[in-house]
Design an enzyme around this catalytic site. Structure first.
Site, PDB file in Angstrom:
ATOM      1  N   ASP A 106       0.870  -1.181   0.000  1.00  0.00           N
ATOM      2  CA  ASP A 106       0.000   0.000   0.000  1.00  0.00           C
ATOM      3  C   ASP A 106       0.901   1.224   0.000  1.00  0.00           C
ATOM      4  O   ASP A 106       1.480   1.585   1.023  1.00  0.00           O
ATOM      5  CB  ASP A 106      -0.896  -0.032   1.233  1.00  0.00           C
ATOM      6  CG  ASP A 106      -1.865   1.142   1.316  1.00  0.00           C
ATOM      7  OD1 ASP A 106      -1.628   2.164   0.640  1.00  0.00           O
ATOM      8  OD2 ASP A 106      -2.834   1.053   2.078  1.00  0.00           O
ATOM      9  N   LYS A 170      -7.223   3.580  -2.863  1.00  0.00           N
ATOM     10  CA  LYS A 170      -7.711   3.820  -1.503  1.00  0.00           C
ATOM     11  C   LYS A 170      -7.847   5.314  -1.259  1.00  0.00           C
ATOM     12  O   LYS A 170      -7.054   6.118  -1.744  1.00  0.00           O
ATOM     13  CB  LYS A 170      -6.748   3.211  -0.472  1.00  0.00           C
ATOM     14  CG  LYS A 170      -7.326   3.184   0.933  1.00  0.00           C
ATOM     15  CD  LYS A 170      -6.486   2.314   1.869  1.00  0.00           C
ATOM     16  CE  LYS A 170      -5.342   3.094   2.463  1.00  0.00           C
ATOM     17  NZ  LYS A 170      -4.584   2.308   3.448  1.00  0.00           N
ATOM     18  N   LYS A 202     -10.861   0.863  -1.923  1.00  0.00           N
ATOM     19  CA  LYS A 202     -10.650   0.829  -0.482  1.00  0.00           C
ATOM     20  C   LYS A 202     -11.020   2.181   0.123  1.00  0.00           C
ATOM     21  O   LYS A 202     -10.665   3.223  -0.430  1.00  0.00           O
ATOM     22  CB  LYS A 202      -9.193   0.513  -0.128  1.00  0.00           C
ATOM     23  CG  LYS A 202      -8.752  -0.902  -0.483  1.00  0.00           C
ATOM     24  CD  LYS A 202      -7.381  -1.202   0.128  1.00  0.00           C
ATOM     25  CE  LYS A 202      -6.883  -2.580  -0.237  1.00  0.00           C
ATOM     26  NZ  LYS A 202      -5.630  -2.931   0.464  1.00  0.00           N
TER      27      LYS A 202
END
Length: 259
Positions: A106, A170, A202
């Site tokens: 991430d 995200k 996300k």
């Protein structure tokens, strides 16, 4: 707190299965990481993933395997939380995470560079990270939409990240002051729809309750349908959400978080 209906209970269980638990403080210890991995196995089922700094990836993976929870994914937080623009440190962190056994990386998008008019840094960074991840390790790109603010800026960041190989987009790190808005979520879903729903979604930042989770899940459901709402396409990045869901499901007392 209203009484849970059967439909509410099903939604709560589904939301729980999509949670990414976070340990993202600079003072995190090995004990806290192990505790989070234990917490990821709830009385009503496991969460989707645990998210840790790259130095804790091996510990998290080992801890989960010892708990016979190989399906819970380990996500390495990279360029977190400030979204710096220097490529080499980000690539070094990504390589270390992949070598240590991360299932996902991430990386925080260099959003300040984009705000200053620089699109190339983001394009190059995400593409380089994707190359390191290869096909085995999924790449999430975190945009920090609360800082980008402008809808066109958020849309541009989404498109750049997808173009460069992101597997998930995200909304935020969860460390910023601004929460993810419904508008930001819609922009991300719009960008994902442009590529036929082949990139995941996300949400993180201000998502703490069953009602918060329901709002975003219903948005994704309306856009892509029920089959899309699976662990490979949708995640809810929050540790506080887990407490609320467990309380509502009757398996944890209120104010009894184990972290």
């Amino acid at each position: 707190m209203r009484e849970m209906t059967v439909e509410d209970e099903q939604l709560a269980l589904h939301a729980l299965s999509l949670i990414d638990l976070f340990a993202f403080n600079s003072g995190d210890t090995e004990q806290r990481i192990v505790g989070m991995c234990q917490r990821a196995l709830t009385p009503v089922g496991p969460v989707a993933a645990v998210c840790v700094h790259s130095r804790f990836v091996c510990l998290a993976r080992t801890s989960l395997d010892r708990l016979f929870a190989p399906a819970i994914r380990v996500v390495a937080l990279v360029n977190f939380p400030y979204g710096g623009s220097s490529l080499e440190p980000v690539l070094a962190e990504t390589r270390a995470a992949v070598i240590s056994g991360a299932d996902e990386v991430d990386v925080v998008y260099p959003f300040r560079a984009l705000l200053s008019g620089d699109q190339q840094t983001g394009l190059q960074m995400i593409a380089a990270c994707k190359e390191v991840c290869g096909s085995r390790v999924k790449l999430t790109v975190t945009l920090e939409t609360g800082d980008l603010r402008d809808p066109q800026m958020i849309l541009q960041a989404c498109r750049n990240a997808i173009l460069s190989g992101a597997d998930f987009i995200k909304s935020g790190t969860g460390k910023g002051l601004a929460v993810t808005t419904s508008q930001a979520a819609r922009i991300i879903l719009e960008s994902v729809a442009e590529v036929g729903g082949q990139v995941g979604f996300k949400i993180a930042g201000g998502i703490r309750t069953f009602d918060d989770a329901g709002t975003f899940l219903k948005m994704a459901h309306a856009r892509f349908g029920p089959q899309w709402l699976n662990v490979d396409r949708v995640r809810l990045g929050s540790s506080g959400l887990l407490d609320d869901l467990l309380v509502r499901l009757g398996v944890q007392e209120e104010n009894a978080s184990r972290l």
